[in-house]
Design an enzyme around this catalytic site. Structure first.
Site, PDB file in Angstrom:
ATOM      1  N   LYS A  96      60.474 -25.649  52.126  1.00  0.00           N
ATOM      2  CA  LYS A  96      59.845 -24.450  52.678  1.00  0.00           C
ATOM      3  C   LYS A  96      59.380 -24.677  54.127  1.00  0.00           C
ATOM      4  CE  LYS A  96      58.307 -22.751  48.129  1.00  0.00           C
ATOM      5  NZ  LYS A  96      57.111 -22.253  47.385  1.00  0.00           N
ATOM      6  N   TYR A 101      61.290 -13.206  45.869  1.00  0.00           N
ATOM      7  CA  TYR A 101      60.039 -13.302  45.115  1.00  0.00           C
ATOM      8  C   TYR A 101      59.636 -11.957  44.500  1.00  0.00           C
ATOM      9  CZ  TYR A 101      59.336 -18.074  46.800  1.00  0.00           C
ATOM     10  OH  TYR A 101      59.463 -19.428  47.040  1.00  0.00           O
ATOM     11  N   ASN A 160      53.386 -24.973  49.417  1.00  0.00           N
ATOM     12  CA  ASN A 160      53.595 -26.104  48.502  1.00  0.00           C
ATOM     13  C   ASN A 160      54.948 -26.794  48.681  1.00  0.00           C
ATOM     14  OD1 ASN A 160      55.121 -24.128  47.383  1.00  0.00           O
ATOM     15  ND2 ASN A 160      53.946 -23.959  45.480  1.00  0.00           N
ATOM     16  N   HIS A 202      60.687 -25.330  46.772  1.00  0.00           N
ATOM     17  CA  HIS A 202      61.016 -24.408  45.677  1.00  0.00           C
ATOM     18  C   HIS A 202      61.972 -25.117  44.730  1.00  0.00           C
ATOM     19  CE1 HIS A 202      62.440 -20.882  43.476  1.00  0.00           C
ATOM     20  NE2 HIS A 202      63.668 -21.332  43.677  1.00  0.00           N
ATOM     21  N   GLU A 253      70.226 -17.753  42.834  1.00  0.00           N
ATOM     22  CA  GLU A 253      69.623 -18.205  44.092  1.00  0.00           C
ATOM     23  C   GLU A 253      70.621 -19.014  44.929  1.00  0.00           C
ATOM     24  OE1 GLU A 253      65.203 -18.425  41.958  1.00  0.00           O
ATOM     25  OE2 GLU A 253      66.140 -20.284  42.661  1.00  0.00           O
TER      26      GLU A 253
HETATM   27  P1  IDP Z   1      56.778 -22.035  41.523  1.00  0.00           P
HETATM   28  O1  IDP Z   1      57.199 -22.092  42.982  1.00  0.00           O
HETATM   29  O2  IDP Z   1      56.114 -23.320  41.077  1.00  0.00           O
HETATM   30  O3  IDP Z   1      57.894 -21.597  40.610  1.00  0.00           O
HETATM   31  P2  IDP Z   1      55.656 -19.369  41.210  1.00  0.00           P
HETATM   32  O4  IDP Z   1      54.557 -19.020  40.246  1.00  0.00           O
HETATM   33  O5  IDP Z   1      57.042 -18.898  40.896  1.00  0.00           O
HETATM   34  O6  IDP Z   1      55.619 -20.949  41.420  1.00  0.00           O
HETATM   35  O7  IDP Z   1      55.214 -18.808  42.626  1.00  0.00           O
HETATM   36  C1  IDP Z   1      56.122 -18.746  43.699  1.00  0.00           C
HETATM   37  C2  IDP Z   1      55.412 -19.213  44.959  1.00  0.00           C
HETATM   38  O8  IDP Z   1      54.353 -18.291  45.266  1.00  0.00           O
HETATM   39  C3  IDP Z   1      54.697 -20.567  44.832  1.00  0.00           C
HETATM   40  O9  IDP Z   1      55.559 -21.667  44.987  1.00  0.00           O
HETATM   41  C4  IDP Z   1      53.676 -20.465  45.937  1.00  0.00           C
HETATM   42  O10 IDP Z   1      54.287 -20.659  47.225  1.00  0.00           O
HETATM   43  C5  IDP Z   1      53.247 -19.005  45.808  1.00  0.00           C
HETATM   44  N1  IDP Z   1      52.115 -18.845  44.888  1.00  0.00           N
HETATM   45  C6  IDP Z   1      52.134 -18.889  43.523  1.00  0.00           C
HETATM   46  N2  IDP Z   1      50.926 -18.690  42.997  1.00  0.00           N
HETATM   47  C7  IDP Z   1      50.083 -18.507  44.054  1.00  0.00           C
HETATM   48  C8  IDP Z   1      48.663 -18.249  44.147  1.00  0.00           C
HETATM   49  O11 IDP Z   1      47.939 -18.142  43.157  1.00  0.00           O
HETATM   50  N3  IDP Z   1      48.160 -18.131  45.411  1.00  0.00           N
HETATM   51  C9  IDP Z   1      48.941 -18.229  46.532  1.00  0.00           C
HETATM   52  N4  IDP Z   1      50.271 -18.469  46.484  1.00  0.00           N
HETATM   53  C10 IDP Z   1      50.842 -18.615  45.257  1.00  0.00           C
HETATM   54 MG    MG Z   2      58.828 -19.789  40.346  1.00  0.00          MG
END
Ligand code: IDP
Ligand code: MG
Length: 139
Positions: A11, A51, A114, A117, A128
């Site tokens: 990312k 997303y 984070n 992905h 994807e």
């Molecule tokens: P993942 O990337 O571990 O699959 P997802 O729940 O699919 O997690 O969420 C997609 C992305 O959205 C996350 O990687 C992160 O960048 C962002 N995200 C998820 N939950 C939160 C939150 O509670 N606060 C802010 N950003 C979030």
């Molecule tokens: Mg996810």
């Protein structure tokens, strides 16, 4: 794409911090083969669509801004049990909960930024990966 493949993005935060090489080293050392890879940038429409499942979440606008603010590395990875094993390698969504030695534990700053992905299912890996790469770009 076959079900021994997954899709990843390094990312914008990972690219900005100069962590492309370190993260790719960890991925390949963990037994994943790079099948396709490019440096690219998501448009707002791309990120909203990628997303879409989160479109009603409060963090959605910030997520779109973050994911479009600079280049990403998009890649398809191959390994037995790729989707599940890659999710294990990257660790929990929130890096403060990500296990020691996982990519998010080592390279991510926050639940929103984070670093990486990883697809959550074989079906999504295929969708994807195919969004970013044509068959002739997959090796
Ligand atoms: P993942 O990337 O571990 O699959 P997802 O729940 O699919 O997690 O969420 C997609 C992305 O959205 C996350 O990687 C992160 O960048 C962002 N995200 C998820 N939950 C939160 C939150 O509670 N606060 C802010 N950003 C979030
Ligand atoms: Mg996810």
């Amino acid at each position: 794409m076959t079900n021994n493949r997954t899709f990843t993005m390094l990312k914008p935060d990972a690219v900005e911090k100069g962590n492309i090489g370190s993260i790719l080293e960890k991925i390949t050392a963990s037994g994943f083969r790079i099948v396709a890879m490019k440096l690219t940038q998501l448009t707002v429409a791309d990120a909203q669509s990628f997303y879409a499942i989160h479109k009603n979440r409060p963090f959605f606008p910030d997520l779109v801004t973050y994911m479009t603010r600079g280049p990403i590395v998009a890649a398809i990875l191959e390994k037995d049990n790729a989707v599940e094993d890659f999710r294990t390698l990257i660790g929990a969504t929130n890096p403060s909960e990500a296990a020691e030695g996982t990519i998010r534990n080592m390279f991510a700053d926050s639940i929103s930024e984070n670093a990486v992905h990883g697809s959550d299912s074989d079906e999504n890996a295929k969708i994807e990966g195919s969004f970013h790469f044509s068959e002739r770009e997959m090796f």
